[in-house]
Design a protein around this motif. Structure first.
Motif, PDB file in Angstrom:
ATOM      1  N   VAL A 234      35.571  46.099  30.064  1.00  0.00           N
ATOM      2  CA  VAL A 234      34.441  46.120  30.116  1.00  0.00           C
ATOM      3  C   VAL A 234      34.640  47.722  29.681  1.00  0.00           C
ATOM      4  N   THR A 235      33.701  48.914  29.695  1.00  0.00           N
ATOM      5  CA  THR A 235      33.678  50.121  29.319  1.00  0.00           C
ATOM      6  C   THR A 235      32.625  50.432  29.846  1.00  0.00           C
ATOM      7  N   ASP A 236      31.398  49.837  30.197  1.00  0.00           N
ATOM      8  CA  ASP A 236      30.204  50.538  30.564  1.00  0.00           C
ATOM      9  C   ASP A 236      29.204  49.088  31.198  1.00  0.00           C
ATOM     10  N   ARG A 237      28.448  49.396  32.365  1.00  0.00           N
ATOM     11  CA  ARG A 237      27.627  48.480  32.708  1.00  0.00           C
ATOM     12  C   ARG A 237      26.679  49.020  33.245  1.00  0.00           C
ATOM     13  N   ILE A 238      25.813  47.666  33.586  1.00  0.00           N
ATOM     14  CA  ILE A 238      24.264  48.019  33.822  1.00  0.00           C
ATOM     15  C   ILE A 238      23.828  47.289  34.561  1.00  0.00           C
ATOM     16  N   ASP A 239      23.854  47.874  36.093  1.00  0.00           N
ATOM     17  CA  ASP A 239      23.378  46.561  37.236  1.00  0.00           C
ATOM     18  C   ASP A 239      21.879  46.752  36.866  1.00  0.00           C
ATOM     19  N   ALA A 240      20.892  45.209  36.654  1.00  0.00           N
ATOM     20  CA  ALA A 240      19.880  44.969  37.419  1.00  0.00           C
ATOM     21  C   ALA A 240      19.468  44.296  38.628  1.00  0.00           C
ATOM     22  N   PRO A 241      19.704  44.927  40.124  1.00  0.00           N
ATOM     23  CA  PRO A 241      19.728  43.994  40.941  1.00  0.00           C
ATOM     24  C   PRO A 241      18.478  43.215  40.976  1.00  0.00           C
ATOM     25  N   GLY A 242      18.409  41.959  41.366  1.00  0.00           N
ATOM     26  CA  GLY A 242      16.951  41.334  40.991  1.00  0.00           C
ATOM     27  C   GLY A 242      16.650  40.388  39.963  1.00  0.00           C
ATOM     28  N   ARG A 243      17.148  40.990  39.170  1.00  0.00           N
ATOM     29  CA  ARG A 243      16.699  40.315  37.563  1.00  0.00           C
ATOM     30  C   ARG A 243      17.001  39.739  36.513  1.00  0.00           C
ATOM     31  N   CYS A 244      16.289  39.094  35.726  1.00  0.00           N
ATOM     32  CA  CYS A 244      17.174  38.268  34.920  1.00  0.00           C
ATOM     33  C   CYS A 244      17.729  39.554  33.747  1.00  0.00           C
ATOM     34  N   ALA A 245      18.630  39.418  33.486  1.00  0.00           N
ATOM     35  CA  ALA A 245      19.327  40.120  32.193  1.00  0.00           C
ATOM     36  C   ALA A 245      19.130  39.836  30.853  1.00  0.00           C
ATOM     37  N   VAL A 246      18.355  39.700  30.549  1.00  0.00           N
ATOM     38  CA  VAL A 246      17.590  38.748  29.483  1.00  0.00           C
ATOM     39  C   VAL A 246      18.685  39.067  27.785  1.00  0.00           C
TER      40      VAL A 246
END
Length: 289
Positions: A234-246
């Protein structure tokens, strides 16, 4: 890059929808399906005008693509068909899977080289609480003829043809992995192999590929977007707390805008009440292919 998706890091492009799916960049516009309404829209993110309704199918809509003659195709999940939108805006069934598939059909990808479409199916009744069973992946010829391409996938979901190759990479949502196949001249899939095992708990849903052949994949249950290379790093990560990443798509004038689709739930009863789905935009280094 490791950021948290919030107003300081991202710009909202679309808000107030239920469950954004099928994100694609096409002809200078961002296209997406609002899965829980069956509608398909496009928008010019540069102007943020009102989204333009492009199509509507009965039941739920999912994957989007374009055939070689320019027609839009939409995965109509509940009727287990692929709907084609003609250039004049009329609609018709392009491919009918209802005679060979009893579960909901899911995301799709059109192979730009051959014009064939690959589409997966759940394999079981997710919403009805049925016990998990592996599902199939079908290949659809440009004339709409359908045949089985692969079976035994653990909830086959989004797929991408890696740039400059004849490799198809498919998300297995409940399998926590990305699986690769070699695309043969007749559209058959061979050489099945594990392309990437994802971190513990990651449930890959929508995805998009960049110019370096890395896959941005969404984890619907853990609320994160991961850029993954072959082998699983995994080279990059974007967190979306409390959300479904769709879902996600690379686009914009230089291909370096990553559009990120999130929702508060994948339960249709919940999204009908909240309409909290949205698509946000962040800038990344590697453009789309």
């Amino acid at each position: 890059m490791h950021i948290t998706l919030d107003p300081t890091t991202a710009t909202d492009v679309v808000t107030g929808i239920r469950f954004p799916e099928g994100n694609r960049w096409h002809d200078g516009r961002l296209w997406y399906a609002d899965m829980h309404t069956g509608e398909v829209f496009s928008i010019d993110p540069a102007t943020i005008d009102a989204p333009r309704l492009e199509a509507s199918v009965d039941g739920q809509s999912s994957g989007l693509g374009w055939l070689g003659d320019g027609r839009l195709v939409v995965s109509a999940m509940e009727s287990r068909t692929i709907v084609a939108v003609e250039l004049d805006g009329s609609q018709g069934v392009f491919a009918d899977l209802s005679g060979i598939e009893s579960s909901l059909v899911n995301d799709l990808v059109v192979d730009d080289v051959t014009g064939r479409t690959y589409i997966g199916a759940f394999g079981y009744d997710l919403y009805g609480g049925e016990e998990l069973r592996p599902g199939p992946l079908y290949v659809v010829e440009p004339d709409g003829a359908v045949r089985l391409a692969a079976d035994g996938l653990v909830f086959p979901n989004s797929a991408n043809v890696l740039p400059g190759t004849r490799t198809l990479v498919v998300s297995e949502t409940w399998g926590g992995r990305l699986t690769a196949f070699d695309i043969q001249a007749d559209g058959s899939l061979t050489g099945r192999r594990e392309w990437a095992v994802l971190p513990q708990g990651v449930t890959p849903d929508g995805s998009t590929v960049d110019a370096e052949g890395a896959v941005w994949v969404c984890s619907v249950d853990t609320g994160e977007f991961l850029r993954v290379v072959e082998g699983g790093e995994v080279t990059d990560r974007i967190d979306a707390p409390g959300r479904c990443a769709v879902d996600c798509a690379l686009g914009g004038p230089d291909g370096r805008t990553l559009y990120l689709a999130t929702a508060d739930s994948y339960d249709p009863a919940t999204t009908a009440r909240t309409r909290a789905g949205r698509i946000s935009a962040v800038r990344v280094t590697v453009p789309g292919p």
